[in-house]
Design an enzyme around this catalytic site. Structure first.
Site, PDB file in Angstrom:
ATOM      1  N   HIS A 197       0.843  -1.197   0.000  1.00  0.00           N
ATOM      2  CA  HIS A 197       0.000   0.000   0.000  1.00  0.00           C
ATOM      3  C   HIS A 197       0.875   1.243   0.000  1.00  0.00           C
ATOM      4  O   HIS A 197       0.670   2.152  -0.783  1.00  0.00           O
ATOM      5  CB  HIS A 197      -0.946   0.014   1.208  1.00  0.00           C
ATOM      6  CG  HIS A 197      -1.922   1.153   1.181  1.00  0.00           C
ATOM      7  ND1 HIS A 197      -2.982   1.262   2.045  1.00  0.00           N
ATOM      8  CD2 HIS A 197      -2.005   2.269   0.401  1.00  0.00           C
ATOM      9  CE1 HIS A 197      -3.678   2.363   1.784  1.00  0.00           C
ATOM     10  NE2 HIS A 197      -3.091   2.995   0.794  1.00  0.00           N
ATOM     11  N   GLU A 255       0.796   8.023  -3.913  1.00  0.00           N
ATOM     12  CA  GLU A 255       1.713   7.614  -2.852  1.00  0.00           C
ATOM     13  C   GLU A 255       2.993   8.461  -2.862  1.00  0.00           C
ATOM     14  O   GLU A 255       3.494   8.839  -1.810  1.00  0.00           O
ATOM     15  CB  GLU A 255       2.053   6.127  -2.989  1.00  0.00           C
ATOM     16  CG  GLU A 255       0.898   5.203  -2.668  1.00  0.00           C
ATOM     17  CD  GLU A 255       0.372   5.388  -1.254  1.00  0.00           C
ATOM     18  OE1 GLU A 255       1.186   5.392  -0.307  1.00  0.00           O
ATOM     19  OE2 GLU A 255      -0.849   5.537  -1.091  1.00  0.00           O
ATOM     20  N   HIS A 303       3.234  10.967   0.257  1.00  0.00           N
ATOM     21  CA  HIS A 303       4.174  10.407   1.233  1.00  0.00           C
ATOM     22  C   HIS A 303       5.630  10.474   0.781  1.00  0.00           C
ATOM     23  O   HIS A 303       6.513  10.857   1.552  1.00  0.00           O
ATOM     24  CB  HIS A 303       3.802   8.951   1.526  1.00  0.00           C
ATOM     25  CG  HIS A 303       2.424   8.767   2.040  1.00  0.00           C
ATOM     26  ND1 HIS A 303       2.048   9.119   3.326  1.00  0.00           N
ATOM     27  CD2 HIS A 303       1.300   8.256   1.458  1.00  0.00           C
ATOM     28  CE1 HIS A 303       0.770   8.839   3.505  1.00  0.00           C
ATOM     29  NE2 HIS A 303       0.288   8.317   2.392  1.00  0.00           N
TER      30      HIS A 303
END
Length: 225
Positions: A60, A114, A118
């Site tokens: 993930h 992502e 992040h």
């Protein structure tokens, strides 16, 4: 509005300090999800455009975090995701980091999210290619399905104790993990995501300084996929 020279210097210092703090972090959460649990909900799922993923945990994300439980996000809007940076990793990405969101996709939207949310917060230690490479390498180290099946815990729609799942992962990896559950259409608690902690270089697993909030039932289902 005019500012004095000293005020402008102070503003510059504060902005620089904010940027540095936004990019500084203590550790990563490395999160893998079980596709059977993602799909076995009222929301359901859509397979990637290349077809159904393997019956295995998928990545993930690799998420920078602080020891107080908070985390930085969207740290550098001037560093957009660039698929060419990971072109040589694309085969491994499609296999190990598939998107199950609807509509079906090639994964680029997922990877973009992502990286921008992040990954940009880890640029002080990992550029874009190194960020995705680190996550792929960590998955090889943390073969969750092997750890679980070695302990006779299988994705067979049966229920297993939460403690036995945690124990299997700790015995297999050497590190404790945090389990996130979701609910299937019948309201059963099921094994959804596994959080493990990684040092700020993105290379070595560590014992988690803090776990997320939330809890699972004492007995949880491991759905087939």
């Amino acid at each position: 509005m005019k500012y004095s020279y000293s005020a402008m210097i102070l503003i510059s210092i504060l902005i620089t300090q904010w940027v540095c703090e936004a990019r500084d972090f203590d550790f990563f959460y490395f999160v893998q999800q079980w596709p059977g649990s993602y799909c076995d909900t009222k929301k359901s799922c859509c397979y990637p455009t290349i077809g159904k993923p393997d019956s295995d945990f998928g990545i993930h994300g690799l998420w920078p975090n602080y020891k107080d439980g908070s985390y930085p996000s969207n740290c550098d809007p001037d560093s957009p995701f660039n698929p060419s940076e990971i072109s040589d990793l694309s085969g491994r990405m499609r296999k190990s980091w598939p998107s199950l969101a609807c509509p079906s996709s090639n994964g680029l939207g997922f990877w973009t999210h992502e990286w921008e949310k992040h990954g940009t917060c880890s640029e002080s230690v990992l550029d874009q290619r190194a960020y995705f490479q680190a996550a792929l390498d960590l998955k090889k180290q943390a073969d969750l399905l092997k750890f679980l099946t070695d302990a006779e815990i299988h994705p067979d729609d049966e229920f297993y104790s939460l403690e036995s799942i945690k124990k299997a992962i700790e015995e297999g990896s050497g590190y404790s993990a945090w389990i996130e559950c979701n609910k299937d259409e019948s309201g059963n608690s099921q094994l959804y995501q596994v959080y493990m902690c990684v040092d700020s270089s993105g290379s070595e697993f560590i014992q988690c300084p803090i776990f997320p909030h939330g809890k699972c039932d004492s007995q949880i289902q491991f759905p087939s996929f």
